[in-house]
Design a protein around this motif. Structure first.
Motif, PDB file in Angstrom:
ATOM      1  N   VAL A  99      47.828   1.665   7.841  1.00  0.00           N
ATOM      2  CA  VAL A  99      48.850   2.376   8.596  1.00  0.00           C
ATOM      3  C   VAL A  99      49.312   1.444   9.704  1.00  0.00           C
ATOM      4  N   ILE A 100      50.595   1.142   9.706  1.00  0.00           N
ATOM      5  CA  ILE A 100      51.177   0.230  10.690  1.00  0.00           C
ATOM      6  C   ILE A 100      52.166   1.024  11.528  1.00  0.00           C
ATOM      7  N   GLU A 101      51.999   0.965  12.849  1.00  0.00           N
ATOM      8  CA  GLU A 101      52.934   1.655  13.742  1.00  0.00           C
ATOM      9  C   GLU A 101      54.151   0.775  13.962  1.00  0.00           C
ATOM     10  N   ILE A 102      55.324   1.404  13.961  1.00  0.00           N
ATOM     11  CA  ILE A 102      56.550   0.683  14.304  1.00  0.00           C
ATOM     12  C   ILE A 102      57.236   1.418  15.452  1.00  0.00           C
ATOM     13  N   GLU A 103      57.891   0.671  16.288  1.00  0.00           N
ATOM     14  CA  GLU A 103      58.575   1.249  17.441  1.00  0.00           C
ATOM     15  C   GLU A 103      59.700   2.162  16.988  1.00  0.00           C
ATOM     16  N   HIS A 104      59.956   3.187  17.772  1.00  0.00           N
ATOM     17  CA  HIS A 104      60.996   4.149  17.402  1.00  0.00           C
ATOM     18  C   HIS A 104      62.380   3.513  17.354  1.00  0.00           C
ATOM     19  N   GLU A 105      62.570   2.407  18.058  1.00  0.00           N
ATOM     20  CA  GLU A 105      63.877   1.747  18.056  1.00  0.00           C
ATOM     21  C   GLU A 105      64.294   1.280  16.661  1.00  0.00           C
ATOM     22  N   VAL A 106      63.296   1.009  15.802  1.00  0.00           N
ATOM     23  CA  VAL A 106      63.603   0.566  14.441  1.00  0.00           C
ATOM     24  C   VAL A 106      64.386   1.648  13.694  1.00  0.00           C
ATOM     25  N   LEU A 107      64.045   2.916  13.967  1.00  0.00           N
ATOM     26  CA  LEU A 107      64.705   4.029  13.285  1.00  0.00           C
ATOM     27  C   LEU A 107      65.843   4.646  14.102  1.00  0.00           C
ATOM     28  N   ALA A 108      66.080   4.121  15.293  1.00  0.00           N
ATOM     29  CA  ALA A 108      67.124   4.678  16.158  1.00  0.00           C
ATOM     30  C   ALA A 108      68.501   4.711  15.486  1.00  0.00           C
ATOM     31  N   PRO A 109      68.922   3.644  14.784  1.00  0.00           N
ATOM     32  CA  PRO A 109      70.230   3.723  14.120  1.00  0.00           C
ATOM     33  C   PRO A 109      70.287   4.848  13.080  1.00  0.00           C
ATOM     34  N   ALA A 111      68.497   7.629  13.152  1.00  0.00           N
ATOM     35  CA  ALA A 111      68.516   8.883  13.913  1.00  0.00           C
ATOM     36  C   ALA A 111      69.913   9.167  14.446  1.00  0.00           C
ATOM     37  N   THR A 112      70.591   8.138  14.937  1.00  0.00           N
ATOM     38  CA  THR A 112      71.944   8.294  15.464  1.00  0.00           C
ATOM     39  C   THR A 112      72.914   8.712  14.354  1.00  0.00           C
ATOM     40  N   ASP A 113      72.820   8.044  13.201  1.00  0.00           N
ATOM     41  CA  ASP A 113      73.688   8.383  12.073  1.00  0.00           C
ATOM     42  C   ASP A 113      73.449   9.815  11.598  1.00  0.00           C
ATOM     43  N   LEU A 114      72.194  10.221  11.498  1.00  0.00           N
ATOM     44  CA  LEU A 114      71.883  11.582  11.049  1.00  0.00           C
ATOM     45  C   LEU A 114      72.424  12.625  12.029  1.00  0.00           C
ATOM     46  N   ALA A 115      72.314  12.327  13.311  1.00  0.00           N
ATOM     47  CA  ALA A 115      72.820  13.267  14.320  1.00  0.00           C
ATOM     48  C   ALA A 115      74.339  13.362  14.249  1.00  0.00           C
ATOM     49  N   LYS A 116      74.989  12.222  14.118  1.00  0.00           N
ATOM     50  CA  LYS A 116      76.440  12.181  14.111  1.00  0.00           C
ATOM     51  C   LYS A 116      77.020  12.796  12.837  1.00  0.00           C
ATOM     52  N   GLU A 117      76.472  12.418  11.697  1.00  0.00           N
ATOM     53  CA  GLU A 117      77.045  12.827  10.421  1.00  0.00           C
ATOM     54  C   GLU A 117      76.596  14.203   9.940  1.00  0.00           C
ATOM     55  N   ARG A 118      75.389  14.621  10.336  1.00  0.00           N
ATOM     56  CA  ARG A 118      74.851  15.871   9.800  1.00  0.00           C
ATOM     57  C   ARG A 118      74.349  16.844  10.864  1.00  0.00           C
ATOM     58  N   GLY A 119      74.419  16.422  12.145  1.00  0.00           N
ATOM     59  CA  GLY A 119      73.923  17.276  13.213  1.00  0.00           C
ATOM     60  C   GLY A 119      72.406  17.428  13.184  1.00  0.00           C
ATOM     61  N   PHE A 120      71.723  16.503  12.543  1.00  0.00           N
ATOM     62  CA  PHE A 120      70.272  16.569  12.362  1.00  0.00           C
ATOM     63  C   PHE A 120      69.580  15.730  13.418  1.00  0.00           C
ATOM     64  N   GLN A 121      68.606  16.331  14.107  1.00  0.00           N
ATOM     65  CA  GLN A 121      67.840  15.628  15.132  1.00  0.00           C
ATOM     66  C   GLN A 121      66.510  15.173  14.535  1.00  0.00           C
ATOM     67  N   LEU A 122      66.370  13.890  14.316  1.00  0.00           N
ATOM     68  CA  LEU A 122      65.176  13.312  13.703  1.00  0.00           C
ATOM     69  C   LEU A 122      64.021  13.284  14.693  1.00  0.00           C
ATOM     70  N   ASP A 123      62.870  13.797  14.276  1.00  0.00           N
ATOM     71  CA  ASP A 123      61.649  13.733  15.075  1.00  0.00           C
ATOM     72  C   ASP A 123      60.886  12.493  14.615  1.00  0.00           C
ATOM     73  N   ILE A 124      61.136  11.378  15.271  1.00  0.00           N
ATOM     74  CA  ILE A 124      60.578  10.095  14.842  1.00  0.00           C
ATOM     75  C   ILE A 124      59.048  10.116  14.858  1.00  0.00           C
ATOM     76  N   GLY A 125      58.455  10.879  15.756  1.00  0.00           N
ATOM     77  CA  GLY A 125      57.002  10.943  15.833  1.00  0.00           C
ATOM     78  C   GLY A 125      56.343  11.514  14.598  1.00  0.00           C
ATOM     79  N   HIS A 126      57.096  12.196  13.753  1.00  0.00           N
ATOM     80  CA  HIS A 126      56.551  12.766  12.528  1.00  0.00           C
ATOM     81  C   HIS A 126      56.906  11.944  11.294  1.00  0.00           C
ATOM     82  N   VAL A 127      57.532  10.788  11.470  1.00  0.00           N
ATOM     83  CA  VAL A 127      58.007  10.008  10.333  1.00  0.00           C
ATOM     84  C   VAL A 127      56.916   9.076   9.811  1.00  0.00           C
ATOM     85  N   ALA A 128      56.705   9.122   8.502  1.00  0.00           N
ATOM     86  CA  ALA A 128      55.830   8.179   7.813  1.00  0.00           C
ATOM     87  C   ALA A 128      56.593   7.651   6.606  1.00  0.00           C
ATOM     88  N   LEU A 129      56.700   6.345   6.517  1.00  0.00           N
ATOM     89  CA  LEU A 129      57.378   5.701   5.393  1.00  0.00           C
ATOM     90  C   LEU A 129      56.324   5.055   4.505  1.00  0.00           C
TER      91      LEU A 129
END
Length: 140
Positions: A99-109, A111-129
């Motif tokens: 399990v490797i932690e990555i900074e939330h900034e990696v997913l910020a773009p 999160a921004t796209d999801l908020a803008k295009e779909r009104g969805f607020q991404l909870d980055i703390g719950h994300v596992a890829l």
């Protein structure tokens, strides 16, 4: 929030501070990322009478109080960590389980796209890829 604020938070909700609640929160802070089973093992080293049901109930309460959060890093139990940590996502290797932690900034773009295009607020703390880590990829 720090673990020292637990008594005040509980009191403000009309709840008592119990030794089990304090021990579970301390174990979460100590272990960083841990499953309920791992937390149970750690707590039982200090208080042998604490059962797994108490661990699950306490984690649910601590999450409701905003002191811990969880993510699913595998098909098994969720992994809990303190809320006070910097928000981050997890990369999980399907081959070795790393399990490797990555900074939330990696997913910020994203999160921004999801908020803008779909009104969805991404909870980055719950994300596992899930995928394959560099070491396992090289071994193949």
């Amino acid at each position: 929030m720090s673990e020292t604020s637990l008594p005040d938070i509980l009191r403000s909700r009309g709840l008592r501070l119990t030794a089990q609640r304090q021990l579970v929160l301390e174990a979460v802070h100590q272990l960083g990322h841990a499953t309920p089973e791992q937390l149970h093992t750690a707590v039982r080293e200090v208080a042998a009478g604490v059962n797994i049901t108490t661990i699950y109930r306490t984690l649910e309460l601590l999450e409701d109080l905003g002191l811990v959060t969880h993510t699913h890093l595998s098909h098994g139990s969720p992994t809990y960590h303190p809320v006070g940590e910097d928000q981050h996502a997890h990369l999980v290797c399907r081959d070795c389980g790393a399990v490797i932690e990555i900074e939330h900034e990696v997913l910020a773009p994203l999160a921004t796209d999801l908020a803008k295009e779909r009104g969805f607020q991404l909870d980055i703390g719950h994300v596992a890829l899930f995928g394959t880590c560099g070491d396992c990829g090289e071994a193949k």
